[in-house]
Design an enzyme around this catalytic site. Structure first.
Site, PDB file in Angstrom:
ATOM      1  N   TYR A 155       0.837  -1.210   0.000  1.00 22.17           N
ATOM      2  CA  TYR A 155       0.000   0.000   0.000  1.00 22.17           C
ATOM      3  C   TYR A 155       0.876   1.267   0.000  1.00 22.17           C
ATOM      4  O   TYR A 155       0.649   2.188  -0.793  1.00 22.17           O
ATOM      5  CB  TYR A 155      -0.904  -0.034   1.233  1.00 22.17           C
ATOM      6  CG  TYR A 155      -1.939   1.055   1.304  1.00 22.17           C
ATOM      7  CD1 TYR A 155      -3.104   0.998   0.536  1.00 22.17           C
ATOM      8  CD2 TYR A 155      -1.773   2.152   2.160  1.00 22.17           C
ATOM      9  CE1 TYR A 155      -4.064   1.993   0.623  1.00 22.17           C
ATOM     10  CE2 TYR A 155      -2.740   3.150   2.249  1.00 22.17           C
ATOM     11  CZ  TYR A 155      -3.888   3.064   1.484  1.00 22.17           C
ATOM     12  OH  TYR A 155      -4.838   4.053   1.567  1.00 22.17           O
ATOM     13  N   LYS A 183       1.061   4.120  -2.950  1.00 24.03           N
ATOM     14  CA  LYS A 183       0.661   5.517  -2.714  1.00 24.03           C
ATOM     15  C   LYS A 183       1.837   6.479  -2.965  1.00 24.03           C
ATOM     16  O   LYS A 183       1.646   7.593  -3.459  1.00 24.03           O
ATOM     17  CB  LYS A 183       0.098   5.670  -1.299  1.00 24.03           C
ATOM     18  CG  LYS A 183      -1.207   4.891  -1.062  1.00 24.03           C
ATOM     19  CD  LYS A 183      -2.331   5.336  -1.996  1.00 24.03           C
ATOM     20  CE  LYS A 183      -3.664   4.701  -1.649  1.00 24.03           C
ATOM     21  NZ  LYS A 183      -4.762   5.171  -2.520  1.00 24.03           N
TER      22      LYS A 183
HETATM   23  P1  NDP Z   1     -13.545   1.974   0.383  1.00 26.76           P
HETATM   24  O1  NDP Z   1     -13.010   0.583   0.432  1.00 26.76           O
HETATM   25  O2  NDP Z   1     -14.622   2.368   1.350  1.00 26.76           O
HETATM   26  O3  NDP Z   1     -14.053   2.304  -1.097  1.00 26.76           O
HETATM   27  C1  NDP Z   1     -13.257   2.011  -2.220  1.00 26.76           C
HETATM   28  C2  NDP Z   1     -14.156   1.856  -3.438  1.00 26.76           C
HETATM   29  O4  NDP Z   1     -13.313   1.515  -4.561  1.00 26.76           O
HETATM   30  C3  NDP Z   1     -15.161   0.707  -3.280  1.00 26.76           C
HETATM   31  O5  NDP Z   1     -16.427   1.085  -3.785  1.00 26.76           O
HETATM   32  C4  NDP Z   1     -14.523  -0.405  -4.119  1.00 26.76           C
HETATM   33  O6  NDP Z   1     -15.451  -1.349  -4.637  1.00 26.76           O
HETATM   34  C5  NDP Z   1     -13.886   0.407  -5.240  1.00 26.76           C
HETATM   35  N1  NDP Z   1     -12.878  -0.374  -5.951  1.00 26.76           N
HETATM   36  C6  NDP Z   1     -12.028  -1.310  -5.464  1.00 26.76           C
HETATM   37  N2  NDP Z   1     -11.275  -1.846  -6.438  1.00 26.76           N
HETATM   38  C7  NDP Z   1     -11.662  -1.247  -7.605  1.00 26.76           C
HETATM   39  C8  NDP Z   1     -11.267  -1.378  -8.968  1.00 26.76           C
HETATM   40  N3  NDP Z   1     -10.342  -2.274  -9.344  1.00 26.76           N
HETATM   41  N4  NDP Z   1     -11.875  -0.601  -9.897  1.00 26.76           N
HETATM   42  C9  NDP Z   1     -12.834   0.288  -9.541  1.00 26.76           C
HETATM   43  N5  NDP Z   1     -13.260   0.449  -8.271  1.00 26.76           N
HETATM   44  C10 NDP Z   1     -12.682  -0.311  -7.304  1.00 26.76           C
HETATM   45  O7  NDP Z   1     -12.269   2.922   0.533  1.00 26.76           O
HETATM   46  P2  NDP Z   1     -12.120   4.415   1.135  1.00 26.76           P
HETATM   47  O8  NDP Z   1     -13.280   5.235   0.752  1.00 26.76           O
HETATM   48  O9  NDP Z   1     -11.710   4.318   2.544  1.00 26.76           O
HETATM   49  O10 NDP Z   1     -10.816   4.889   0.335  1.00 26.76           O
HETATM   50  C11 NDP Z   1     -10.873   5.580  -0.902  1.00 26.76           C
HETATM   51  C12 NDP Z   1      -9.463   5.964  -1.316  1.00 26.76           C
HETATM   52  O11 NDP Z   1      -8.860   6.751  -0.297  1.00 26.76           O
HETATM   53  C13 NDP Z   1      -8.533   4.770  -1.536  1.00 26.76           C
HETATM   54  O12 NDP Z   1      -7.655   5.027  -2.605  1.00 26.76           O
HETATM   55  C14 NDP Z   1      -7.762   4.704  -0.233  1.00 26.76           C
HETATM   56  O13 NDP Z   1      -6.509   4.066  -0.392  1.00 26.76           O
HETATM   57  C15 NDP Z   1      -7.627   6.179   0.089  1.00 26.76           C
HETATM   58  N6  NDP Z   1      -7.345   6.464   1.479  1.00 26.76           N
HETATM   59  C16 NDP Z   1      -8.227   6.088   2.463  1.00 26.76           C
HETATM   60  C17 NDP Z   1      -7.942   6.380   3.768  1.00 26.76           C
HETATM   61  C18 NDP Z   1      -8.863   6.010   4.900  1.00 26.76           C
HETATM   62  O14 NDP Z   1      -8.483   6.220   6.054  1.00 26.76           O
HETATM   63  N7  NDP Z   1     -10.054   5.488   4.650  1.00 26.76           N
HETATM   64  C19 NDP Z   1      -6.698   7.072   4.160  1.00 26.76           C
HETATM   65  C20 NDP Z   1      -5.853   7.423   3.042  1.00 26.76           C
HETATM   66  C21 NDP Z   1      -6.186   7.124   1.756  1.00 26.76           C
HETATM   67  P3  NDP Z   1     -15.823  -2.654  -3.706  1.00 26.76           P
HETATM   68  O15 NDP Z   1     -16.758  -2.129  -2.682  1.00 26.76           O
HETATM   69  O16 NDP Z   1     -16.488  -3.620  -4.628  1.00 26.76           O
HETATM   70  O17 NDP Z   1     -14.525  -3.147  -3.164  1.00 26.76           O
END
Ligand code: NDP
Length: 247
Positions: free
Chosen positions: A154, A158
């Site tokens: 991860y 990033k």
């Molecule tokens: P979630 O897991 O809640 O949401 C991620 C979404 O992306 C889900 O709807 C998921 O679908 C979708 N997804 C996964 N794989 C794919 C793919 N191959 N193609 C298209 N869509 C896909 O994550 P967050 O909202 O927490 O995070 C969003 C972003 O923010 C990410 O990049 C994460 O790394 C980043 N982030 C989050 C932090 C946190 O504390 N939450 C901190 C720092 C960064 P499905 O539900 O089917 O898996």
């Protein structure tokens, strides 16, 4: 209505941070395309956005597959005629200590988080270059800046997004396309809900503002980077973490 008549693609926008970003951009007037592997949930978020009076398109889209991404961008161009804003938000975790991390978990995280971001930037670049305008915003993480035990895949993905952002910003600047990233800290979503309580408490102690972030905190930064207010900013990573990491 600072984004009136703009068209935005938000990947992984079915839930969590992506959903909050899609809603924030829509509240400011943008029409929204949600591209997510979970098309059913993407469609539900789109219904909510339509109630704000915006047009939407829900696409079943896997960011790891370039043909799939290119097809999605073509569908957006067919329906809306342009794409003004790309938000690379789709991301996953598969945590384990280095010695226990297998090849599949390394590949899966690099594929979605980093290759997925590259695929989407590449696919929207052509129409944005033709339009001579565009905004690309990628969701990185503070883990890509400071590292974290158990998250080698991860963290590398990033950090890669931050470097990719700088390169794309330099390549696309002459076409009036701004490319930036956001590095959130601990944000309350389904991704972080699964972490053990004692780890969450420990992390909270390291946050000077003494609270976890919300998806809306990240969406506010994204709205700024999508708007005209940030037109002289490119190649940057804005940290949204309650003060956890200070340069
Ligand atoms: P979630 O897991 O809640 O949401 C991620 C979404 O992306 C889900 O709807 C998921 O679908 C979708 N997804 C996964 N794989 C794919 C793919 N191959 N193609 C298209 N869509 C896909 O994550 P967050 O909202 O927490 O995070 C969003 C972003 O923010 C990410 O990049 C994460 O790394 C980043 N982030 C989050 C932090 C946190 O504390 N939450 C901190 C720092 C960064 P499905 O539900 O089917 O898996």
């Amino acid at each position: 209505m600072i984004l009136k008549d703009k068209v935005a693609l938000v990947t992984g926008g079915a839930r969590g941070i992506g959903r909050a970003i899609a809603l924030a951009l829509a509240r400011e007037g943008a029409d929204i395309v949600i591209g997510d592997v979970n098309k059913e949930e993407a469609a539900k978020s789109c219904l909510e956005i339509e109630s704000l009076g915006r047009k939407t398109l829900a696409l079943g889209m896997d960011v790891t597959d370039y043909a799939n991404v290119e097809d999605a961008v073509n569908k957006i161009l067919d329906k809306f005629g342009k794409v003004d804003i790309l938000v690379n938000n789709a991301g996953i975790t598969k945590d384990n200590l280095l010695l226990r991390m297998n090849q599949a978990d390394w590949d899966a995280v690099l594929n979605v988080n980093l290759k997925g971001t590259f695929n989407c930037i590449k696919a929207v670049s052509r129409p944005m270059i033709k339009q001579r305008t565009g905004r690309i915003i990628s969701i990185a993480s503070i883990i890509g800046i400071i590292g974290n035990p158990g998250q080698a895949n991860y963290a590398a993905s990033k950090a890669g997004i931050i470097a990719l952002t700088k390169t794309a910003a330099k390549e696309l600047a002459s076409r009036n396309i701004n490319v930036n990233a956001i590095a959130p800290g601990f944000i309350q979503t389904e991704m972080t809900a699964k972490l053990p309580e004692d780890l969450k408490n420990k992390m909270k102690e390291a946050i000077p503002l003494d609270r976890f972030g919300s998806p809306d905190d990240v969406a506010a930064a994204c709205l700024f980077l999508a708007s005209g207010d940030s037109s002289y900013i490119t190649g940057q990573t804005i940290v949204v973490d309650g003060g956890m990491v200070m340069a």
